[in-house]
Design a protein around this motif. Sequence first.
Motif, PDB file in Angstrom:
ATOM      1  N   SER A  10       0.821  -1.200   0.000  1.00 33.24           N
ATOM      2  CA  SER A  10       0.000   0.000   0.000  1.00 33.24           C
ATOM      3  C   SER A  10       0.861   1.259   0.000  1.00 33.24           C
ATOM      4  CB  SER A  10      -0.933  -0.002   1.211  1.00 33.24           C
ATOM      5  OG  SER A  10      -1.683   1.184   1.279  1.00 33.24           O
ATOM      6  N   ILE A  11       1.914   1.252   0.819  1.00 34.52           N
ATOM      7  CA  ILE A  11       2.822   2.398   0.836  1.00 34.52           C
ATOM      8  C   ILE A  11       3.486   2.566  -0.531  1.00 34.52           C
ATOM      9  CG2 ILE A  11       4.938   3.317   1.865  1.00 34.52           C
ATOM     10  CD1 ILE A  11       4.132   1.912   4.462  1.00 34.52           C
ATOM     11  N   PHE A  12       3.912   1.460  -1.129  1.00 31.91           N
ATOM     12  CA  PHE A  12       4.536   1.504  -2.446  1.00 31.91           C
ATOM     13  C   PHE A  12       3.548   2.020  -3.499  1.00 31.91           C
ATOM     14  CE2 PHE A  12       5.655  -0.655  -6.464  1.00 31.91           C
ATOM     15  CZ  PHE A  12       6.927  -0.115  -6.649  1.00 31.91           C
ATOM     16  N   LEU A  13       2.293   1.566  -3.396  1.00 34.34           N
ATOM     17  CA  LEU A  13       1.269   1.949  -4.372  1.00 34.34           C
ATOM     18  C   LEU A  13       0.900   3.427  -4.254  1.00 34.34           C
ATOM     19  CD1 LEU A  13      -0.465   0.520  -6.550  1.00 34.34           C
ATOM     20  CD2 LEU A  13      -2.242   0.266  -4.816  1.00 34.34           C
TER      21      LEU A  13
ATOM     22  N   GLY B  88       5.321  10.102  -7.640  1.00 35.13           N
ATOM     23  CA  GLY B  88       6.014  10.533  -6.423  1.00 35.13           C
ATOM     24  C   GLY B  88       5.057  10.885  -5.302  1.00 35.13           C
ATOM     25  N   LEU B  89       5.151  12.110  -4.790  1.00 28.99           N
ATOM     26  CA  LEU B  89       4.319  12.561  -3.678  1.00 28.99           C
ATOM     27  C   LEU B  89       3.026  13.213  -4.150  1.00 28.99           C
ATOM     28  CD1 LEU B  89       7.092  14.103  -1.388  1.00 28.99           C
ATOM     29  CD2 LEU B  89       6.027  11.844  -1.198  1.00 28.99           C
ATOM     30  N   GLY B  90       2.675  13.001  -5.411  1.00 33.60           N
ATOM     31  CA  GLY B  90       1.479  13.638  -5.958  1.00 33.60           C
ATOM     32  C   GLY B  90       0.214  13.286  -5.205  1.00 33.60           C
ATOM     33  N   ASN B  91       0.059  12.025  -4.826  1.00 30.26           N
ATOM     34  CA  ASN B  91      -1.137  11.615  -4.086  1.00 30.26           C
ATOM     35  C   ASN B  91      -1.194  12.269  -2.717  1.00 30.26           C
ATOM     36  OD1 ASN B  91      -2.422   9.872  -5.974  1.00 30.26           O
ATOM     37  ND2 ASN B  91      -0.905   8.282  -5.530  1.00 30.26           N
ATOM     38  N   TYR B  92      -0.052  12.427  -2.064  1.00 26.58           N
ATOM     39  CA  TYR B  92      -0.026  13.067  -0.755  1.00 26.58           C
ATOM     40  C   TYR B  92      -0.326  14.565  -0.874  1.00 26.58           C
ATOM     41  CZ  TYR B  92       1.963   8.714   0.926  1.00 26.58           C
ATOM     42  OH  TYR B  92       2.157   7.395   1.255  1.00 26.58           O
ATOM     43  N   GLU B  93       0.149  15.196  -1.934  1.00 22.21           N
ATOM     44  CA  GLU B  93      -0.176  16.605  -2.169  1.00 22.21           C
ATOM     45  C   GLU B  93      -1.674  16.766  -2.431  1.00 22.21           C
ATOM     46  OE1 GLU B  93       2.291  17.626  -5.423  1.00 22.21           O
ATOM     47  OE2 GLU B  93       4.153  17.684  -4.236  1.00 22.21           O
TER      48      GLU B  93
ATOM     49  N   ALA C 283      -2.457   6.263  -0.415  1.00 24.95           N
ATOM     50  CA  ALA C 283      -1.806   7.384   0.266  1.00 24.95           C
ATOM     51  C   ALA C 283      -2.574   7.775   1.520  1.00 24.95           C
ATOM     52  CB  ALA C 283      -1.683   8.572  -0.685  1.00 24.95           C
ATOM     53  N   MET C 284      -3.890   7.873   1.424  1.00 25.94           N
ATOM     54  CA  MET C 284      -4.697   8.212   2.600  1.00 25.94           C
ATOM     55  C   MET C 284      -4.651   7.105   3.641  1.00 25.94           C
ATOM     56  SD  MET C 284      -8.042  10.148   1.028  1.00 25.94           S
ATOM     57  CE  MET C 284      -8.512   8.789  -0.060  1.00 25.94           C
ATOM     58  N   GLY C 285      -4.641   5.843   3.177  1.00 24.12           N
ATOM     59  CA  GLY C 285      -4.535   4.729   4.115  1.00 24.12           C
ATOM     60  C   GLY C 285      -3.207   4.729   4.855  1.00 24.12           C
ATOM     61  N   SER C 286      -2.123   5.050   4.145  1.00 27.79           N
ATOM     62  CA  SER C 286      -0.811   5.128   4.791  1.00 27.79           C
ATOM     63  C   SER C 286      -0.781   6.237   5.835  1.00 27.79           C
ATOM     64  CB  SER C 286       0.278   5.357   3.740  1.00 27.79           C
ATOM     65  OG  SER C 286       0.287   4.312   2.786  1.00 27.79           O
ATOM     66  N   PHE C 287      -1.407   7.371   5.508  1.00 31.67           N
ATOM     67  CA  PHE C 287      -1.481   8.480   6.460  1.00 31.67           C
ATOM     68  C   PHE C 287      -2.298   8.080   7.679  1.00 31.67           C
ATOM     69  CE2 PHE C 287      -3.654  12.307   8.031  1.00 31.67           C
ATOM     70  CZ  PHE C 287      -2.550  13.075   8.386  1.00 31.67           C
ATOM     71  N   LEU C 288      -3.386   7.347   7.474  1.00 24.17           N
ATOM     72  CA  LEU C 288      -4.231   6.916   8.589  1.00 24.17           C
ATOM     73  C   LEU C 288      -3.475   5.941   9.496  1.00 24.17           C
ATOM     74  CD1 LEU C 288      -7.105   7.342   9.648  1.00 24.17           C
ATOM     75  CD2 LEU C 288      -7.792   5.291   8.417  1.00 24.17           C
ATOM     76  N   VAL C 289      -2.672   5.057   8.901  1.00 25.39           N
ATOM     77  CA  VAL C 289      -1.844   4.147   9.697  1.00 25.39           C
ATOM     78  C   VAL C 289      -0.841   4.936  10.531  1.00 25.39           C
ATOM     79  CG1 VAL C 289      -0.071   2.359   9.578  1.00 25.39           C
ATOM     80  CG2 VAL C 289      -2.128   2.181   8.157  1.00 25.39           C
ATOM     81  N   LEU C 290      -0.259   5.979   9.942  1.00 25.89           N
ATOM     82  CA  LEU C 290       0.671   6.830  10.687  1.00 25.89           C
ATOM     83  C   LEU C 290      -0.027   7.494  11.869  1.00 25.89           C
ATOM     84  CD1 LEU C 290       3.446   8.186  10.969  1.00 25.89           C
ATOM     85  CD2 LEU C 290       2.638   9.953   9.378  1.00 25.89           C
ATOM     86  N   ILE C 291      -1.250   7.961  11.654  1.00 22.02           N
ATOM     87  CA  ILE C 291      -2.022   8.559  12.744  1.00 22.02           C
ATOM     88  C   ILE C 291      -2.249   7.546  13.855  1.00 22.02           C
ATOM     89  CG2 ILE C 291      -4.267   9.517  13.373  1.00 22.02           C
ATOM     90  CD1 ILE C 291      -2.530  11.472  11.889  1.00 22.02           C
ATOM     91  N   MET C 292      -2.575   6.306  13.483  1.00 23.69           N
ATOM     92  CA  MET C 292      -2.794   5.267  14.494  1.00 23.69           C
ATOM     93  C   MET C 292      -1.528   4.987  15.289  1.00 23.69           C
ATOM     94  SD  MET C 292      -5.309   2.360  12.981  1.00 23.69           S
ATOM     95  CE  MET C 292      -4.227   1.990  11.624  1.00 23.69           C
TER      96      MET C 292
END
Length: 317
Positions: free
Chosen positions: A56-59, A74-79, A288-297
């Motif tokens: 997921s992080i790679f995707l 790159g970081l386009g999804n996070y932006e 990207a949103m799932g990776s951010f949510l995991v970081l929040i957890m």
Amino acid sequence: MSSVAAQDHRTPAAPAPARPRRGPGRKQREWIAAGLFLAPDAIGLTLFVGVPMVLSIFLSFFQVSGFGSYEWIGLGNYERMIADPLFWDSMKVTGLYVVILVPVLFCVSLGLGLLVKQKLPGMGAYRTALFLPYVISLVVVGVLWKFLLDEQVGAVNRAMRAIGLEGESWLGDPTLALGCVIAVMVWVMMGYYMIIFLAGLQEIPKEYYEAARIDGAGPWTTFRTITWPLLRPTSFFVLLMSTVAAITGGLDLIFVLTNGGPANGTSLAIFYIYQQAFGFGEYGYASAMGSFLVLIMVVVSAVIFKLTRGGRFDDGE
């Protein structure tokens, strides 16, 4: 000469018996046994949790179309995530959901644990009845409560009209829908955490309560000075697990009860991620949103762990 001859004809000494090989030590055997017991769970977590998380992080660094094409951005999804107001609205709803659900679930479960600990006739049946909602599929729970909370034919509004009150649009009113979802989730989860609290309560030695009774301590004093301090490790576990479950769980219940509405009032972050992935085919953005949510957890878990001193609750500290 005779003595020398006697020595020459002396029978050679038998070789010393070989020492038996020692097997692994006790500590090594314990490590082997622990590894064998943990291996199935560790393999399952690696295959079905660890590997998907890494993928997921790679995707999240790709733009993925529904036809299977991958384009590195790159970081386009996070932006895009940072600039997405709907995502941050869903994070606000998730924050409100967690802040309300976790304390209510904690208090209700603890109260039920204290209640079912009492040795009263038929208490086993009550424990089973309270735990039963947890083993029911959340989809079934959602269908059941959607019928009960229906504005026109729901049993809740019928009961209210029977006593002269006006019915409410429980799942159609933005001010009530999230509260209804929280109430249903508490109803589902309280039996599970009740059992955990009950196990913790049963580990407290009875001698402490007998000494407190002899000293004339009342119920509140006994709870405050004996039950609560000795129950804190269990409380730490319940607080941590219920917080993680609140952030990541409830997707199927939200999907059946409200589908994220009304006016996105119950659109949790996990539901918004699901919509982007399986509704619009935005797998990279959803990753990207799932990776951010995991970081929040991870951050929330670390804060809880830090505030509770890593689960160590020593008296007087």
